[in-house]
Design an enzyme around this catalytic site. Structure first.
Site, mmCIF file in Angstrom:
data_model
loop_
_atom_site.group_PDB
_atom_site.id
_atom_site.type_symbol
_atom_site.label_atom_id
_atom_site.label_comp_id
_atom_site.label_asym_id
_atom_site.label_seq_id
_atom_site.Cartn_x
_atom_site.Cartn_y
_atom_site.Cartn_z
ATOM 1 N N SER A 123 -1.032 4.551 5.092
ATOM 2 C CA SER A 123 -1.155 5.945 5.513
ATOM 3 C C SER A 123 -2.315 6.213 6.455
ATOM 4 C CB SER A 123 -1.282 6.849 4.285
ATOM 5 O OG SER A 123 -2.414 6.484 3.523
ATOM 6 N N ASP A 131 -8.391 14.859 2.747
ATOM 7 C CA ASP A 131 -7.808 15.145 1.436
ATOM 8 C C ASP A 131 -8.447 14.192 0.424
ATOM 9 O OD1 ASP A 131 -6.507 12.702 1.725
ATOM 10 O OD2 ASP A 131 -4.528 13.588 2.103
ATOM 11 N N HIS A 136 -7.875 10.492 2.133
ATOM 12 C CA HIS A 136 -7.881 10.134 3.559
ATOM 13 C C HIS A 136 -9.023 10.766 4.336
ATOM 14 C CE1 HIS A 136 -3.635 9.861 2.163
ATOM 15 N NE2 HIS A 136 -3.752 8.689 2.751
#
Ligand SMILES: *[C@@H]1O[C@H](CO)[C@@H](O)[C@H](O)[C@H]1NC(C)=O
Ligand SMILES: *[C@@H]1O[C@H](CO)[C@@H](O)[C@H](O)[C@H]1NC(C)=O
Ligand SMILES: *[C@@H]1O[C@H](CO)[C@@H](O)[C@H](O)[C@H]1NC(C)=O
Length: 288
Positions: free
Chosen positions: A38, A253, A256
């Site tokens: 991600s 978040d 991340h």
């Protein structure tokens, strides 16, 4: 196909944060090939109907040029965008966007020569999948690899330890990185025609966490987007609160980094000193 560079970087979680790039090099690099999770997913997961790991809701993308969620797990650009930006190239498109064009007959001749991004949020490392692929045997000779970051310092872990880093998770990162580095050394001894550059993501994050002001950060503990303690108890969702200054937070978040933090890592990858990137940095790798 010329020289290729493969780059891998895992910032925090192995499953969340591994990425790699490979470059076909002509000028500096004519194309970027991205492998990872991600941290560098630029929309592959949007094509996975069964995946719940998708960055498609507000407030993801709030600082992206389009101001819209794009599938990037960031407020803005991620490291795949920023590496391409540094090379003067467009961001490589998600692999699944290219193959879906073929399947939908919109475009029968899809070229992979302009770069492809294979990264997928939640990706891990599987032994079995390297048989007959991985990349060396197909001509990749230059590799930019980065270690796992300080997993235990991300907001999702800090909430489990009175807002302090979780040592056990960090210790696992350190062990993983040690094994990765010795594997790289051994691999280069066995294959004299490869060059690599290793980014010590763990050290880079620790330095941000311990000296935030020198990088322009004010908040190293909390997620910018989320709810609850450290904004890390409930994910970043449309109902979540968001911080007003995304440039002074390391974390976007619970897992991340912000675009601001990713920019610092990418600058260190390109030009950094040997305490972060060794035995050579990416500029030097590109010049070989
Ligand atoms: C497909 O694209 C390649 C590379 O752009 C080109 O060389 C080739 O001629 C194209 N083939 C067809 C059938 O259009
Ligand atoms: C993965 O592959 C390596 C090298 O072939 C081997 O030593 C290791 O035991 C494998 N691990 C698993 C979990 O299969
Ligand atoms: C919690 O944080 C403290 C202070 O950094 C550290 O010493 C301790 O090992 C941490 N506990 C766990 C379970 O990681």
């Amino acid at each position: 196909m010329g020289n290729r560079i493969v780059m891998g970087n895992s910032l925090l979680f192995i499953s969340f944060f591994i990425f790699s790039f490979s470059f076909l090099e002509a000028q500096k690099a004519p194309a970027v090939y991205v492998f990872g999770d991600s941290l560098v997913d630029v929309g592959n997961n949007n094509y996975l109907s069964l995946s719940i790991e998708k960055a498609i809701l507000p407030h993801y993308g709030i600082d992206f040029p389009t101001k819209k969620p794009t599938g990037r797990f960031s407020n803005g650009k991620n490291a795949a965008d920023l590496i391409a930006e540094n090379l003067g190239l467009p961001t490589s498109p998600p692999y699944l966007s290219l193959v879906s064009k073929v399947h939908n007959n919109n475009k029968k001749n899809v070229s992979f020569l302009g770069g492809v991004n294979f990264a997928s949020g939640g990706a891990g490392i599987f032994n079995a999948s390297d048989k007959g692929f991985r990349l060396y045997n197909n001509g990749a000779k230059k590799f930019e690899i980065a270690g796992v970051g300080a997993i235990g310092c991300c907001p999702a872990y800090r909430v489990k330890n009175k807002t302090e880093c979780v040592s056990e998770a960090n210790d696992l990162s350190v062990k993983y990185n040690e094994a990765l580095q010795s594997m790289l050394k051994e691999w280069q001894l066995e294959n004299k025609d490869i060059s690599y550059s290793y980014f010590d993501t763990y050290a880079a994050i620790q330095d941000l966490v311990h000296n935030p002001a020198s990088y322009g950060f004010a908040n190293v503990k909390a997620a910018c987007c989320g709810l609850g303690e450290l904004n890390a108890q409930i994910p970043c969702l449309p109902i979540s609160s968001i911080c007003s200054n995304r440039k002074d937070h390391i974390f976007w978040d619970a897992f991340h980094p912000t675009e601001a933090a990713a920019r610092i890592f990418v600058d260190e990858i390109f030009n950094g000193p040997s305490k972060y990137i060794s035995p050579i940095n990416m500029e030097q790798l590109l010049a070989i």
